[in-house]
Design a protein around this motif. Structure first.
Motif, short mmCIF file in Angstrom:
data_model
loop_
_atom_site.label_atom_id
_atom_site.label_comp_id
_atom_site.label_asym_id
_atom_site.label_seq_id
_atom_site.Cartn_x
_atom_site.Cartn_y
_atom_site.Cartn_z
N ALA A 1 -37.72 13.10 42.63
CA ALA A 1 -37.51 14.39 41.99
C ALA A 1 -36.53 15.26 42.77
O ALA A 1 -35.84 16.11 42.20
N SER A 2 -36.44 15.03 44.06
CA SER A 2 -35.50 15.79 44.87
C SER A 2 -34.08 15.27 44.73
O SER A 2 -33.15 15.82 45.31
N TYR A 3 -33.92 14.19 43.99
CA TYR A 3 -32.64 13.48 43.82
C TYR A 3 -32.14 12.89 45.14
O TYR A 3 -31.87 11.71 45.23
N GLY A 4 -31.99 13.73 46.17
CA GLY A 4 -31.41 13.27 47.43
C GLY A 4 -32.25 12.22 48.13
O GLY A 4 -31.72 11.48 48.98
N ALA A 5 -33.52 12.13 47.83
CA ALA A 5 -34.39 11.15 48.49
C ALA A 5 -34.34 9.80 47.79
O ALA A 5 -35.01 8.85 48.20
N THR A 6 -33.55 9.70 46.74
CA THR A 6 -33.39 8.42 46.03
C THR A 6 -32.82 7.37 46.97
O THR A 6 -31.95 7.66 47.79
N VAL A 7 -33.32 6.13 46.85
CA VAL A 7 -32.75 5.02 47.62
C VAL A 7 -32.27 3.95 46.64
O VAL A 7 -32.99 3.57 45.71
N CYS A 8 -31.06 3.48 46.89
CA CYS A 8 -30.43 2.48 46.02
C CYS A 8 -31.09 1.11 46.19
O CYS A 8 -31.69 0.80 47.22
N ALA A 9 -30.86 0.27 45.18
CA ALA A 9 -31.42 -1.08 45.15
C ALA A 9 -30.96 -1.93 46.33
O ALA A 9 -31.76 -2.62 46.96
N GLU A 10 -29.66 -1.87 46.62
CA GLU A 10 -29.12 -2.71 47.70
C GLU A 10 -29.76 -2.38 49.02
O GLU A 10 -30.11 -3.25 49.81
N ARG A 11 -29.89 -1.07 49.28
CA ARG A 11 -30.48 -0.69 50.57
C ARG A 11 -31.94 -1.10 50.63
O ARG A 11 -32.41 -1.55 51.67
N ASN A 12 -32.67 -0.98 49.53
CA ASN A 12 -34.07 -1.41 49.57
C ASN A 12 -34.18 -2.90 49.87
O ASN A 12 -35.05 -3.33 50.63
N ALA A 13 -33.28 -3.70 49.28
CA ALA A 13 -33.32 -5.16 49.54
C ALA A 13 -32.93 -5.46 50.99
O ALA A 13 -33.59 -6.24 51.68
N ILE A 14 -31.85 -4.83 51.46
CA ILE A 14 -31.37 -5.11 52.83
C ILE A 14 -32.40 -4.63 53.86
O ILE A 14 -32.66 -5.31 54.85
#
Ligand code: THU
Length: 185
Positions: free
Chosen positions: A94-107
């Protein structure tokens, strides 16, 4: 599952532009040059196909209630004797800025397993598969994270969407020229 015997050669093209300078009364401005040698790599299409399936499956799990843009990544690490596949999806906030992308979650999942060198990463942007390369390629932050764990053999493959194309193959030097590096020695 993937099978090393189906390996093929692939050439990543050379690219170059020259350095130039301009003199002005306030000082000299420099446009840095860039030179990338042509690179021949060996790639396993069956592994690309496996990672594509897993990345698309991961994208189905995306938590993207704000953008409605689902992204999935699947990565195999070159230093993993078990060649496990780590997957990730984008997880928004909800804060938008705390979103984490798919690639970073996998890596980061691979890094948390103690692994440090990306062999191949497949990226799918399920909701823009009919778009141009820029709409299917990783954001700048993720490129920098890839740089951290990439070497000269790392391949990054973008989902092309079309069934007759397995993926678009690049390396980190072509994705992120002048990516920031600190000397770790
Ligand atoms: N996104 C990724 O997961 N990876 C990228 O490289 C580009 C952007 C996500 C973040 C956000 O949840 C959504 O896509 C729209 O930007």
């Amino acid at each position: 599952m993937s099978d090393a015997s189906d390996s093929v050669f692939l050439t990543l093209p050379a690219a170059a532009f020259p350095e130039s300078t301009v003199e002005s009364p306030s000082g000299r401005l420099l446009v840095p040059g860039m030179r990338l040698e042509e690179k021949r790599v060996v790639i396993q299409p069956s592994l690309v196909a496996d990672l594509r399936g897993l990345a698309r499956g991961a994208a189905e799990k995306a938590y993207a209630p704000y953008s409605r843009f689902r992204v999935g990544a699947a990565v195999v690490m070159a230093d993993d004797p078990e060649s496990r596949v780590f997957t990730g999806c984008n997880v928004e906030n909800a804060s938008y800025g705390a979103t984490v992308c798919a690639e970073r979650n996998a890596i980061f999942a691979a890094a948390a397993a103690g692994l440090r060198r990306i062999g191949m990463l497949f990226l799918t942007t399920l909701d823009s598969l009919d778009g141009p390369t820029a709409a299917r390629s990783p954001c700048g932050v993720c490129r920098q994270v890839m740089r951290e764990f990439a070497d000269g053999n790392t391949l990054i493959v973008l989902d092309d969407g079309r069934d007759e194309v397995l993926g678009e193959v690049v390396d980190i030097d072509r994705l992120l020229p002048w990516g920031f590096e600190l000397d770790r020695s």
